[in-house]
Design a protein around this motif. Structure first.
Motif, mmCIF file in Angstrom:
data_model
loop_
_atom_site.group_PDB
_atom_site.id
_atom_site.type_symbol
_atom_site.label_atom_id
_atom_site.label_comp_id
_atom_site.label_asym_id
_atom_site.label_seq_id
_atom_site.Cartn_x
_atom_site.Cartn_y
_atom_site.Cartn_z
ATOM 1 N N THR A 127 0.863 -1.182 0.000
ATOM 2 C CA THR A 127 0.000 0.000 0.000
ATOM 3 C C THR A 127 0.898 1.230 0.000
ATOM 4 O OG1 THR A 127 -1.773 -1.134 1.193
ATOM 5 C CG2 THR A 127 -1.748 1.276 1.299
ATOM 6 N N THR A 149 1.228 5.523 -0.481
ATOM 7 C CA THR A 149 0.492 6.788 -0.388
ATOM 8 C C THR A 149 1.358 7.944 -0.865
ATOM 9 O OG1 THR A 149 -0.819 6.000 1.489
ATOM 10 C CG2 THR A 149 -0.693 8.383 1.171
ATOM 11 N N THR A 161 -3.750 7.159 -2.667
ATOM 12 C CA THR A 161 -3.254 5.854 -2.223
ATOM 13 C C THR A 161 -3.433 4.803 -3.305
ATOM 14 O OG1 THR A 161 -3.734 6.351 0.094
ATOM 15 C CG2 THR A 161 -3.477 4.034 -0.481
ATOM 16 N N SER A 169 -3.603 0.866 -3.509
ATOM 17 C CA SER A 169 -3.761 -0.281 -2.626
ATOM 18 C C SER A 169 -4.468 -1.421 -3.365
ATOM 19 C CB SER A 169 -4.542 0.114 -1.372
ATOM 20 O OG SER A 169 -4.645 -0.968 -0.475
ATOM 21 N N PRO A 170 -3.701 -2.383 -3.868
ATOM 22 C CA PRO A 170 -2.242 -2.484 -3.809
ATOM 23 C C PRO A 170 -1.600 -1.802 -5.011
ATOM 24 C CG PRO A 170 -3.134 -4.492 -4.730
ATOM 25 C CD PRO A 170 -4.317 -3.617 -4.424
#
Length: 423
Positions: free
Chosen positions: A21, A23, A56, A58-59
């Motif tokens: 993850t 960011t 973000t 994710s993934p």
């Protein structure tokens, strides 16, 4: 006011791995501005792909790799920012934990050792766990992993053993993880630690009595203690077979505390030791099976002051002794001899030895360890005690004299006045 310039940060790191993850965050230090509207750009594109301060993945995947920059405009106002410098996000396939041992994996009780776990290509934000490899019962058993009770998390990639004990003998792996939710690496490759006891309760007796063996010969390994009991079993760790019991292996058979390999093959190369019924490991020995030249060297550590004798052997000549060159830690120490003898061995003779013949080839390397003589250490202690005891009477007399002198100094003025007063 001066036009502010945003700053882009990437967590957990600029170099990440598929499945983590990730960011991106855009920070703008604009005086008097309370609310910004953000725009994110990738690889210099004119089209923004996000308007959040934090974006973000994710993934994250390999397609997310690239150069990222951000820009801000004041909400319901006229203030704008410059565009930030571009920050590169690198996304690799998978993270691999790599385990190494320093200074060496062959130890004597009391030696310090460090297990070092690393993630190649990345060093930020990882925490680490260390495991020992265990074995479930049965011929088709697979490796099991037991988390060390004193594993280090978040303290760097070093697992430090300040004083190695017999219990530290075994096979180790490590893993690394970071982020929320946690991204975990697979188990690292295996590393071994072998701790030789100063006075182990059992000895691993090998016949023929050497660490290197020819191909296709019979080898016997016996765990012998003072009571001649059968409570020991022979275990091994090889690159080919992994962690095994002799009794459940495909290459050997165990009767009592003796393991018999009827016909050696190179895949038998590995470490063998004795294990008690309670799971304690003793007396590890490195055994090598080689097709060609071998070094005949002692199985057990050599005691300081003893004589070390080495031979270079070849299975297809009679006698098997070769006239060869002998090396220690890669340096030639004796050439063209059938027998290398080192008299009065000291700790400095510890190291890796091998032999080399100009036509037959080179033997594998064998580690020869040197242990301190118990008698010498006892003599040293007795000598120290005797020296202290010899000095003690003199110290005692000195203390008594000093004490008496001090008392005389206290009483002398009174005595002098008494004699003056009474004539």
């Amino acid at each position: 006011m001066e036009i502010p310039k945003p700053k882009v940060t990437i967590k957990p790191d600029q170099h990440v791995f598929r499945g983590e993850t990730v960011t991106l965050r855009c920070d703008i230090d604009g005086e008097g501005v309370t609310s910004w509207q953000y725009s994110w750009y990738k690889n210099g594109s004119a089209n923004a792909f996000s308007e959040l301060q934090e974006h973000t993945f994710s993934p994250v995947t390999e397609s997310d790799a690239g150069k990222y920059s951000c820009y801000g405009a004041e909400r319901e106002g006229s203030c704008i920012s410059n565009i930030s410098d571009a920050v590169t996000l690198i996304v690799s396939d998978t993270a691999a934990a790599v385990l190494s041992v320093s200074p060496q994996k062959w130890l004597t009780e009391g030696d310090p050792v460090t297990l070092i776990c690393e993630v190649y290509g990345s060093s930020t934000g990882w925490t680490f766990n260390w495991y020992t490899v265990t074995l479930s019962s049965g011929r088709n058993s697979s490796d099991q992993y037991a988390l060390l009770s004193d594993s280090s998390r978040g303290a760097g990639g070093n697992y430090i053993v300040s004083s190695a004990a017999l219990k530290h003998t075994g096979v180790y792996v490590c893993t690394a993880e970071r982020g929320q939710p946690a991204y975990k690496t697979a188990f690292s490759s295996k590393q071994q630690l072998w701790v030789t006891g100063v006075s182990p309760p059992v000895s691993l007796i090998i016949s023929p009595n050497r660490t290197q063996h020819f191909n296709l010969v019979s080898v016997s390994l016996s765990c012998e203690d003072q009571s001649n009991s059968d409570r020991w079993r022979v275990r091994s760790y090889t690159d080919h077979w992994g962690l095994e019991d002799c009794s459940s292996s495909v290459w050997g058979s165990q009767t009592g505390s003796t393991c018999k390999i009827s016909s050696t093959v190179p895949s038998n190369t590995g470490v063998y030791w004795c294990q008690s019924e309670s799971g304690e490991n003793y007396h590890p020995v490195n055994i090598t099976v080689h097709i060609g030249v071998i070094l005949e060297s002692p199985v057990h550590p050599v005691t300081e002051g003893d004589t070390l004798t080495l031979h270079c052997l070849y299975p297809y000549t009679s006698p098997p002794n070769l006239r060869a060159d002998f090396y220690k830690d890669g340096s030639l120490i004796q050439n063209q001899t059938t027998e290398m003898i080192i008299s009065n061995v000291s700790k400095s003779h510890e190291g890796f030895y091998y032999c080399k013949h100009s036509e037959r080839g080179e033997s594998p390397k064998s580690w020869i360890s040197v242990r301190v003589s118990h008698s010498e250490s006892q003599i040293s202690v007795l000598h120290t005690l005797s020296s202290v005891l010899a000095v003690c009477p003199y110290l005692l007399v000195t203390v008594v004299l000093i004490f008496k002198c001090c008392r005389m100094r206290v009483h002398w003025p009174l005595t002098f006045r008494y004699f003056r007063r009474n004539g």
